[in-house]
Design an enzyme around this catalytic site. Structure first.
Site, PDB file in Angstrom:
ATOM      1  N   GLY A 103       0.832  -1.210   0.000  1.00 50.94           N
ATOM      2  CA  GLY A 103       0.000   0.000   0.000  1.00 50.94           C
ATOM      3  C   GLY A 103       0.860   1.251   0.000  1.00 50.94           C
ATOM      4  CE1 TYR A 233     -11.395  -0.101   8.299  1.00 50.82           C
ATOM      5  CE2 TYR A 233     -10.585  -0.634   6.107  1.00 50.82           C
ATOM      6  CZ  TYR A 233     -10.450   0.034   7.310  1.00 50.82           C
ATOM      7  OH  TYR A 233      -9.350   0.843   7.536  1.00 50.82           O
ATOM      8  CE  LYS A 237      -7.685  -2.364   7.569  1.00 49.69           C
ATOM      9  NZ  LYS A 237      -6.280  -2.199   7.107  1.00 49.69           N
ATOM     10  CG  ASN A 262     -11.782   9.552  10.864  1.00 48.77           C
ATOM     11  OD1 ASN A 262     -11.983   8.914  11.901  1.00 48.77           O
ATOM     12  ND2 ASN A 262     -12.646   9.624   9.881  1.00 48.77           N
ATOM     13  CB  VAL A 263      -5.175   9.027   8.361  1.00 51.32           C
ATOM     14  CG1 VAL A 263      -3.814   9.583   7.969  1.00 51.32           C
ATOM     15  CG2 VAL A 263      -5.044   8.069   9.536  1.00 51.32           C
ATOM     16  CE  LYS A 284     -19.710  15.847  -1.136  1.00 50.83           C
ATOM     17  NZ  LYS A 284     -20.621  15.603   0.009  1.00 50.83           N
ATOM     18  NE  ARG A 305     -16.133   9.892  12.166  1.00 51.88           N
ATOM     19  CZ  ARG A 305     -17.326   9.665  12.715  1.00 51.88           C
ATOM     20  NH1 ARG A 305     -17.584  10.098  13.943  1.00 51.88           N
ATOM     21  NH2 ARG A 305     -18.274   9.027  12.053  1.00 51.88           N
ATOM     22  CG  ASP A 367     -24.903  12.620  11.234  1.00 53.34           C
ATOM     23  OD1 ASP A 367     -25.733  13.082  12.022  1.00 53.34           O
ATOM     24  OD2 ASP A 367     -24.495  13.212  10.215  1.00 53.34           O
TER      25      ASP A 367
HETATM   26  P1  NAP Z   1      -5.327   4.447   0.115  1.00 54.60           P
HETATM   27  O1  NAP Z   1      -4.773   5.808  -0.073  1.00 54.60           O
HETATM   28  O2  NAP Z   1      -6.618   4.116  -0.505  1.00 54.60           O
HETATM   29  O3  NAP Z   1      -4.207   3.378  -0.333  1.00 54.60           O
HETATM   30  C1  NAP Z   1      -4.516   2.016  -0.374  1.00 54.60           C
HETATM   31  C2  NAP Z   1      -3.268   1.288  -0.829  1.00 54.60           C
HETATM   32  O4  NAP Z   1      -3.534  -0.115  -0.879  1.00 54.60           O
HETATM   33  C3  NAP Z   1      -2.807   1.718  -2.237  1.00 54.60           C
HETATM   34  O5  NAP Z   1      -1.415   1.708  -2.277  1.00 54.60           O
HETATM   35  C4  NAP Z   1      -3.374   0.588  -3.110  1.00 54.60           C
HETATM   36  O6  NAP Z   1      -2.637   0.378  -4.302  1.00 54.60           O
HETATM   37  C5  NAP Z   1      -3.190  -0.594  -2.156  1.00 54.60           C
HETATM   38  N1  NAP Z   1      -4.077  -1.701  -2.511  1.00 54.60           N
HETATM   39  C6  NAP Z   1      -5.434  -1.695  -2.507  1.00 54.60           C
HETATM   40  N2  NAP Z   1      -5.906  -2.916  -2.904  1.00 54.60           N
HETATM   41  C7  NAP Z   1      -4.812  -3.676  -3.167  1.00 54.60           C
HETATM   42  C8  NAP Z   1      -4.618  -5.009  -3.630  1.00 54.60           C
HETATM   43  N3  NAP Z   1      -5.651  -5.799  -3.924  1.00 54.60           N
HETATM   44  N4  NAP Z   1      -3.347  -5.453  -3.791  1.00 54.60           N
HETATM   45  C9  NAP Z   1      -2.295  -4.642  -3.522  1.00 54.60           C
HETATM   46  N5  NAP Z   1      -2.400  -3.380  -3.072  1.00 54.60           N
HETATM   47  C10 NAP Z   1      -3.636  -2.908  -2.900  1.00 54.60           C
HETATM   48  O7  NAP Z   1      -5.488   4.117   1.666  1.00 54.60           O
HETATM   49  P2  NAP Z   1      -4.828   4.824   2.963  1.00 54.60           P
HETATM   50  O8  NAP Z   1      -5.792   5.815   3.466  1.00 54.60           O
HETATM   51  O9  NAP Z   1      -3.427   5.212   2.668  1.00 54.60           O
HETATM   52  O10 NAP Z   1      -4.852   3.568   3.976  1.00 54.60           O
HETATM   53  C11 NAP Z   1      -3.672   2.837   4.251  1.00 54.60           C
HETATM   54  C12 NAP Z   1      -3.955   1.915   5.413  1.00 54.60           C
HETATM   55  O11 NAP Z   1      -4.360   2.695   6.535  1.00 54.60           O
HETATM   56  C13 NAP Z   1      -5.099   0.919   5.153  1.00 54.60           C
HETATM   57  O12 NAP Z   1      -4.782  -0.325   5.703  1.00 54.60           O
HETATM   58  C14 NAP Z   1      -6.288   1.544   5.897  1.00 54.60           C
HETATM   59  O13 NAP Z   1      -7.194   0.556   6.306  1.00 54.60           O
HETATM   60  C15 NAP Z   1      -5.592   2.191   7.067  1.00 54.60           C
HETATM   61  N6  NAP Z   1      -6.322   3.319   7.676  1.00 54.60           N
HETATM   62  C16 NAP Z   1      -6.648   4.407   6.938  1.00 54.60           C
HETATM   63  C17 NAP Z   1      -7.331   5.469   7.571  1.00 54.60           C
HETATM   64  C18 NAP Z   1      -7.763   6.701   6.810  1.00 54.60           C
HETATM   65  O14 NAP Z   1      -8.436   7.547   7.422  1.00 54.60           O
HETATM   66  N7  NAP Z   1      -7.404   6.839   5.551  1.00 54.60           N
HETATM   67  C19 NAP Z   1      -7.618   5.397   8.940  1.00 54.60           C
HETATM   68  C20 NAP Z   1      -7.226   4.265   9.637  1.00 54.60           C
HETATM   69  C21 NAP Z   1      -6.567   3.231   9.006  1.00 54.60           C
HETATM   70  P3  NAP Z   1      -2.993   1.242  -5.651  1.00 54.60           P
HETATM   71  O15 NAP Z   1      -2.467   2.626  -5.375  1.00 54.60           O
HETATM   72  O16 NAP Z   1      -2.258   0.550  -6.723  1.00 54.60           O
HETATM   73  O17 NAP Z   1      -4.496   1.208  -5.783  1.00 54.60           O
HETATM   74  O1  GFB Z   2     -14.477   9.490   6.969  1.00 55.20           O
HETATM   75  P1  GFB Z   2     -15.883   9.061   6.910  1.00 55.20           P
HETATM   76  O2  GFB Z   2     -16.433   8.786   5.572  1.00 55.20           O
HETATM   77  O3  GFB Z   2     -16.113   7.717   7.734  1.00 55.20           O
HETATM   78  O4  GFB Z   2     -16.735  10.189   7.692  1.00 55.20           O
HETATM   79  P2  GFB Z   2     -16.141   7.408   9.290  1.00 55.20           P
HETATM   80  C1  GFB Z   2     -18.098  10.066   7.772  1.00 55.20           C
HETATM   81  C2  GFB Z   2     -18.691  11.252   8.550  1.00 55.20           C
HETATM   82  O5  GFB Z   2     -18.516  12.447   7.778  1.00 55.20           O
HETATM   83  C3  GFB Z   2     -20.189  11.076   8.713  1.00 55.20           C
HETATM   84  C4  GFB Z   2     -19.787  12.971   7.391  1.00 55.20           C
HETATM   85  O6  GFB Z   2     -20.592  11.708   9.907  1.00 55.20           O
HETATM   86  C5  GFB Z   2     -20.758  11.792   7.497  1.00 55.20           C
HETATM   87  O7  GFB Z   2     -22.075  12.221   7.703  1.00 55.20           O
HETATM   88  N1  GFB Z   2     -19.675  13.530   6.038  1.00 55.20           N
HETATM   89  C6  GFB Z   2     -20.121  14.751   5.676  1.00 55.20           C
HETATM   90  C7  GFB Z   2     -19.159  12.937   4.952  1.00 55.20           C
HETATM   91  N2  GFB Z   2     -19.909  14.951   4.365  1.00 55.20           N
HETATM   92  C8  GFB Z   2     -19.309  13.848   3.876  1.00 55.20           C
HETATM   93  C9  GFB Z   2     -18.849  13.461   2.583  1.00 55.20           C
HETATM   94  O8  GFB Z   2     -18.955  14.187   1.586  1.00 55.20           O
HETATM   95  N3  GFB Z   2     -18.256  12.247   2.470  1.00 55.20           N
HETATM   96  C10 GFB Z   2     -18.112  11.399   3.573  1.00 55.20           C
HETATM   97  N4  GFB Z   2     -17.485  10.223   3.389  1.00 55.20           N
HETATM   98  N5  GFB Z   2     -18.560  11.725   4.808  1.00 55.20           N
HETATM   99  C11 GFB Z   2     -14.543   5.516   8.519  1.00 55.20           C
HETATM  100  C12 GFB Z   2     -14.593   4.042   8.305  1.00 55.20           C
HETATM  101  O9  GFB Z   2     -15.641   5.871   9.281  1.00 55.20           O
HETATM  102  O10 GFB Z   2     -13.372   5.865   9.255  1.00 55.20           O
HETATM  103  C13 GFB Z   2     -13.346   3.627   7.547  1.00 55.20           C
HETATM  104  O11 GFB Z   2     -15.752   3.736   7.571  1.00 55.20           O
HETATM  105  C14 GFB Z   2     -12.092   4.102   8.239  1.00 55.20           C
HETATM  106  O12 GFB Z   2     -13.299   2.278   7.498  1.00 55.20           O
HETATM  107  C15 GFB Z   2     -12.205   5.576   8.527  1.00 55.20           C
HETATM  108  O13 GFB Z   2     -11.909   3.434   9.410  1.00 55.20           O
HETATM  109  C16 GFB Z   2     -11.043   6.038   9.332  1.00 55.20           C
HETATM  110  O14 GFB Z   2     -15.192   8.246  10.023  1.00 55.20           O
HETATM  111  O15 GFB Z   2     -17.540   7.413   9.750  1.00 55.20           O
END
Ligand code: NAP
Ligand code: GFB
Length: 411
Positions: A103, A233, A237, A262-263, A284, A305, A367
Site C-alpha cells: 500500500g 472492513y 481488520k 481518521n487520517v 467538494k 472525529r 452521520d
Molecule cells: P489508500 O490511499 O486508498 O491506499 C490504499 C493502498 O492499498 C494503495 O497503495 C493501493 O494500491 C493498495 N491496494 C489496494 N488494494 C490492493 C490489492 N488488492 N493489492 C495490492 N495493493 C492494494 O489508503 P490509505 O488511506 O493510505 O490507507 C492505508 C492503510 O491505513 C489501510 O490499511 C487503511 O485501512 C488504514 N487506515 C486508513 C485510515 C484513513 O483515514 N485513511 C484510517 C485508519 C486506518 P494502488 O495505489 O495501486 O491502488
Molecule cells: O471518513 P468518513 O467517511 O467515515 O466520515 P467514518 C463520515 C462522517 O462524515 C459522517 C460525514 O458523519 C458523514 O455524515 N460527512 C459529511 C461525509 N460529508 C461527507 C462526505 O462528503 N463524504 C463522507 N465520506 N462523509 C470511517 C470508516 O468511518 O473511518 C473507515 O468507515 C475508516 O473504514 C475511517 O476506518 C477512518 O469516520 O464514519
C-alpha cells in the site's frame, strides 16, 4: 527474538509476574508441545532492527531457542518497556534491512515515503520498497509470494487494503470483508513463510465496538460488535490482531499493528463518492468554488472525529517498526482534546480554500458513528515527546497540496 529472552523468571521480571491463572500454565505447557523445532524461526535469525546479543540464561550459557520457555498469554500485554530494548541499528552484523511497504502508493504509504526519504528517517544500509497494486494484487496468493520472493523483505509495513469512506462501506460491506481478509491472510502467511522478522499492520479506530465507554483504549477491540456501517472492513481488520497473536504464540513472530483514527493528507483519495470525509469535503469545496455553486455536506455535521495528519502517523509507524515491541496494537492519533465536529472541519476547509459560498447539509444522509473517541495514554507512555500537527494547519497544508496537484490527484 526479544520475547523469548532468558528464563521464565527473568521474563516475568520484565513483563511483571502475570497472575498465573490455570489457563496460562495450561497454555505454556500446551503451546510448548506444538512448537516443533522446524516451526520455530532460526534462533540465529537475529532481528537487525533491534538486534540484541544471543540470549544467555541466568547461568550465562547460550540458550537454544527450543529450550526457551513459551510465554503465557498475559505477556501479550507488555507492562513496561524492558530497559534493554536497543534502538534500530541498520549497520548490524545481521545483514541488510529491507523494509517493504504494502500500500506504498496510497496516502499513508506516501506519507511514510515522505518522512523516510525527506525527513532523514531512513538509515544507512536500509532499503525501502514501496508497493502498489500494480506490483502485485495481494488478494492473489501467487502474486503475493512472487513479490515477496522478488524483494525478500526483512521487515514489512502492511498498509494495503480496500479503503473507503462511510458511504462506500455502506454500499459494499461484503467486498470490504472479502478483499481485506484475503489481502491480510496472504501477506501475513507469506511473511511467515519467508522468515520476515517483523510486520506492522494497520487497523483503524472504526473497528472498535460501537456500544462502548469512552475514551476507547487498545484493550477494547473485541468487546462487542463494530458499527453497522463498516462491519465488513472492521471484522477483517480485527482478525489481523487475532492472526498476530497466533503467529506470536505458535512461532514467536513479532507481528504487531497500529490503530490510526481518521487520517488525512497529501495523496489522499479526493473522489467525492468514495472518499473519507476530510478529502471528500476538500474535493467538494474546491469544485464548488471553481463552479460558483453551494457545497453540500452529508448528514448533520454533528458527528465528531479525531483527524490526524498522515505525516504524523507515518513518523509514528516508523517508530513502531524500530522500537515498539508489543504484539498488542497501539493507537496512533491526536489526543481526545483535539476532537472536532464535521461542521468544524467544513469551516476550516472553507477558510483554507477561501470558499465564501453557501454550505448546505443533506440531513437525509447518515452521520455514521456519532463519535469514536480514543485514548492515547499508551502512546503517551512511550512517546511523551511526540507533537502532532494541529488539525487546522494540517488542513491548510492538504488543501494547498490538493490545489497544486489537482490534475494528478485521485478525484
Ligand atoms: P489508500 O490511499 O486508498 O491506499 C490504499 C493502498 O492499498 C494503495 O497503495 C493501493 O494500491 C493498495 N491496494 C489496494 N488494494 C490492493 C490489492 N488488492 N493489492 C495490492 N495493493 C492494494 O489508503 P490509505 O488511506 O493510505 O490507507 C492505508 C492503510 O491505513 C489501510 O490499511 C487503511 O485501512 C488504514 N487506515 C486508513 C485510515 C484513513 O483515514 N485513511 C484510517 C485508519 C486506518 P494502488 O495505489 O495501486 O491502488
Ligand atoms: O471518513 P468518513 O467517511 O467515515 O466520515 P467514518 C463520515 C462522517 O462524515 C459522517 C460525514 O458523519 C458523514 O455524515 N460527512 C459529511 C461525509 N460529508 C461527507 C462526505 O462528503 N463524504 C463522507 N465520506 N462523509 C470511517 C470508516 O468511518 O473511518 C473507515 O468507515 C475508516 O473504514 C475511517 O476506518 C477512518 O469516520 O464514519
Amino acid at each position: 527474538m526479544l520475547y523469548f529472552n532468558a528464563n521464565a523468571g527473568a521474563l516475568f521480571k520484565y513483563f511483571g509476574a502475570p497472575s498465573a491463572t490455570s489457563q496460562d500454565e495450561e497454555l505454556s505447557t500446551s503451546a510448548a508441545t506444538h512448537m516443533s523445532p522446524q516451526m520455530l524461526s532460526d534462533p540465529e535469525d537475529e532481528d537487525p532492527i533491534t538486534s540484541t546479543s544471543p540470549q544467555q540464561d541466568s547461568s550465562g550459557c547460550q540458550q537454544h531457542y527450543k529450550d526457551r520457555p513459551v510465554l503465557p498469554t498475559s505477556v501479550y500485554q507488555l507492562k513496561e518497556q524492558p530497559a534493554h530494548i536497543e534502538k534500530m541499528e541498520s549497520d548490524t552484523k545481521a545483514g541488510p534491512v529491507r523494509v517493504m511497504v504494502t500500500g506504498g502508493s496510497g496516502m499513508l504509504g506516501k506519507a511514510i515515503e515522505h518522512v523516510v526519504m525527506n525527513e532523514g528517517l531512513k538509515r544507512e544500509g536500509e532499503e525501502w520498497i514501496f508497493l502498489s497494486s500494480k506490483d502485485a494484487d495481494l488478494r492473489d496468493l501467487g502474486q503475493t509470494k512472487a513479490v515477496f520472493k522478488k524483494h525478500r523483505p526483512t521487515h514489512v509495513i502492511h498498509l494495503a487494503a480496500k479503503v473507503g469512506g462511510l458511504y462506500e462501506h455502506m454500499r459494499d460491506n461484503l467486498l470490504f470483508l472479502s478483499d481485506n481478509l484475503r489481502i491480510n491472510d496472504n501477506v501475513l502467511q507469506t511473511a511467515h513463510d519467508t522468515g520476515v522478522i517483523k510486520v506492522v499492520s494497520c487497523l483503524s479506530s472504526c473497528i472498535f465496538p460501537d456500544k462502548i465507554t469512552y475514551p476507547i483504549d487498545e484493550t477494547m477491540i473485541h468487546n462487542g460488535l463494530p458499527h453497522d456501517s463498516n462491519f465488513g472492513y472492521s471484522h477483517a481488520k480485527r482478525l489481523i490482531d487475532i492472526q498476530n497473536r497466533g503467529y506470536f504464540e505458535q512461532y514467536g513472530h513479532r507481528y504487531t499493528a497500529v490503530i490510526p483514527t481518521n487520517v488525512f493528507g497529501p495523496h489522499d483519495n479526493f473522489n467525492i463518492d468514495t472518499a473519507h470525509v476530510m478529502s471528500a469535503l476538500i474535493g467538494k469545496t474546491y469544485k464548488a468554488k471553481m463552479e460558483g455553486t453551494p457545497v453540500t455536506v452529508c448528514g448533520t455535521g454533528a458527528a465528531r472525529r479525531l483527524f490526524t495528519l498522515s505525516w504524523d502517523v507515518g513518523r509514528l509507524i516508523v517508530w513502531v517498526l524500530r522500537e515498539y515491541d508489543e504484539i498488542q496494537p497501539i493507537i496512533l492519533s491526536v489526543g481526545e482534546e483535539d476532537e472536532i465536529s464535521i461542521k468544524d472541519a467544513v469551516e476550516m476547509i472553507a477558510e483554507a480554500l477561501d470558499f465564501k459560498g453557501e454550505i448546505k447539509y443533506d440531513t437525509s444522509l447518515s452521520d455514521g458513528q456519532l463519535r469514536k473517541t480514543t485514548s492515547i495514554a499508551k502512546l503517551r507512555r512511550y512517546r511523551p515527546d511526540f507533537t502532532f500537527t494541529p488539525v487546522k494547519e494540517g488542513i491548510k497544508m492538504t488543501c494547498d497540496w490538493f490545489v497544486a496537484n489537482y490534475n494528478s490527484a485521485r478525484t
